[in-house]
Design an enzyme around this catalytic site. Structure first.
Site, PDB file in Angstrom:
ATOM      1  N   LYS A  63       0.834  -1.201   0.000  1.00  0.00           N
ATOM      2  CA  LYS A  63       0.000   0.000   0.000  1.00  0.00           C
ATOM      3  C   LYS A  63       0.875   1.261   0.000  1.00  0.00           C
ATOM      4  CE  LYS A  63      -0.471  -0.073   5.037  1.00  0.00           C
ATOM      5  NZ  LYS A  63      -1.177  -0.789   6.093  1.00  0.00           N
ATOM      6  N   TYR A 303      14.559  29.801  10.254  1.00  0.00           N
ATOM      7  CA  TYR A 303      13.383  30.496  10.790  1.00  0.00           C
ATOM      8  C   TYR A 303      13.314  30.406  12.309  1.00  0.00           C
ATOM      9  CZ  TYR A 303      11.448  30.538   6.039  1.00  0.00           C
ATOM     10  OH  TYR A 303      11.234  30.753   4.717  1.00  0.00           O
TER      11      TYR A 303
END
Ligand SMILES: *Cc1c(COP(=O)(O)O)cnc(C)c1O
Length: 452
Positions: A63, A303
């Site tokens: 999957k 940041y």
């Protein structure tokens, strides 16, 4: 590439080298997947259940694009390792496997996530795909599709033994059986299997986990008894994921469904390391450094200034960021920058003139890049723009100093599964040992540019 960029990969041919170089020009990060490791992990999982003639088959769970490893290449490697089933949650991935030319002569395929009112049941049945049935919402549409095609839908009855996700509940099961039994008698449904999913990866030292799995197993047997009493004999019972395949032989039944084990990881680091289970991580994530530069003491990094340099140092850009699936939660906060908790960021193996060293994400992970504090002068360390660094790989030895996806999972407060499945498709997937693992017909199913 500079001399110390990285150890060379075992390329299969000059074309493999050309493909590699083209991938580096296309994008500054690559996921390199060893198909021999995938095959050998599957071989091992088949041995764990007693070998190909044991009466227990093994499904390779592929999957989510084979946990980010690439649906078709990983599926083919799993088949080469002895898987006789493939499993994909979403039905479009199950269909993609058949469309890639993986026929019923090679394997059964099971799919289990859909909304019963909008699913291509006819296409699934026509493509010999087994369908999980865990609610009655789509049952009439499924039976109608089977009648119109003139062949039964192969279904696996999903029961909720304690996971609380898909599946019929114990209270609702009699009503469900009253609907299912006539459809089976009529021949619209061929009820192939009974299945369920476990909620916890057993860590043998956590008694409550072991107890909860024991209870799920009891419930599973209850469901089975009720199904037999209603006149349906499930031919194939399956319950075991990787953790249970490795540690719970009593529930191997007729089929087990390992996913993470195929990719070379244990389900939970509390169980031990991949090596403890004779598994080899198949994926290496690497990148080529961007700007490398010297910075002064007290320089804020990224940041929010959560990381402030200590003394003169050099920094290097790793050109992968959260838009590539590098978790922002793997950012690194140091003593000078952190307002709250100091925490090392995700680990990166950098080759220096003196050998490999582990550096860590310094400051916040950005959208397309993050920064490494090299803790020293790049010139002295012999680190240059363009050098290849490893974010994670098989974790080869202490001397090799290679992080694994488990290390990134720890740094990002998640699980290895999410580390792999978050990697975006703009990162090229490249395959090692494809020529050795796959026959000519299967090799032709791969993008030729992806073969190293
Ligand atoms: C993902 C999944 C598996 C595989 O689980 P692992 O822990 O990766 O081995 C098995 N069965 C179902 C239903 C799943 O969704």
């Amino acid at each position: 590439m500079t001399a110390n960029a990285c150890e060379p990969w075992p390329f299969s041919s000059p074309q493999g080298i050309a493909n590699y170089e083209a991938a580096l020009r296309q994008y500054p990060g690559q996921a390199i997947i060893d198909l021999a490791a995938l095959r050998d992990n599957m071989r091992h999982l088949v041995e764990v259940v007693g070998g190909p003639k044991s009466g227990t088959a093994v499904m390779g769970v592929v999957k989510a694009d084979a946990y980010g490893h690439g649906l078709v290449p990983a599926a083919l490697a799993a088949l080469a390792g002895g898987a006789t089933w493939l499993g994909a949650a979403q039905s479009h991935e199950a269909l993609a496997l058949r469309k890639a030319g993986i026929g019923l002569d090679r394997c059964h395929i099971l799919t289990w996530v859909y909304n019963g009112l909008a699913v291509p049941f006819d296409e699934l049945i026509a493509n010999d795909i087994d369908i999980s049935l865990g609610s009655l919402a789509g049952i009439d549409a499924l039976a109608d599709a089977a009648r119109q095609l003139g062949r039964p839908a192969r279904v696996h009855i999903k029961v909720d033994t304690g996971f609380g996700r898909n599946g019929f509940t114990e209270q609702g099961f009699d009503t469900s059986l009253r609907k299912l039994v006539p459809l089976a008698k009529e021949g619209a449904l061929h009820i192939v299997g009974l299945w369920s999913h476990l909620a916890v990866a057993d860590a043998p030292d956590v008694p409550e986990f072991v107890d909860s799995t024991d209870r799920q197993i009891e419930h599973f047997h209850d469901f089975e008894r009720r199904m037999r009493a209603a006149g349906i004999e499930p031919e194939i019972r399956h319950l075991a994921n990787t953790a249970a395949t490795l540690t719970r032989p009593e529930i191997h039944f007729e089929l087990t469904r390992p996913g993470i084990g195929l990719y070379g990881y244990e389900a939970d680091p509390a169980m031990g390391t991949p090596q403890d289970y004779a598994l080899t991580p198949a994926m290496t994530l690497q990148a080529q450094l961007g700007t490398v530069k010297d910075v002064e003491d007290g320089h804020g990094i990224s940041y929010g200034r959560t990381y402030i340099t200590e003394g003169e140092t050099s920094t290097a850009i790793v050109p992968l960021g959260y838009a590539d699936g590098i978790h922002r939660s793997a950012s690194g906060f140091d003593e000078r920058g952190a307002k709250h908790a100091v925490k090392p960021g995700g680990p990166v193996r950098v080759m220096t003139a003196a050998g490999p060293e582990l550096m860590h994400v310094s400051g916040r992970v950005c959208m397309d890049q993050f920064i490494l504090d090299l803790h020293g002068s790049a010139a002295h360390l012999g680190i240059h723009e363009g050098d290849t660094v490893k974010l994670f790989g098989p974790g080869r030895g202490e001397e090799f100093a290679e992080p694994t996806a488990d290390d990134w999972a720890r740094a990002a407060d998640t699980i290895s599964y999410e580390i792999f499945t978050c990697l975006r498709n703009r990162i090229p997937r490249l395959y090692l040992h494809a020529n050795e693992v796959l026959g000519a017909d299967d090799l032709a199913k791969l993008d030729p540019a992806s073969v190293l």
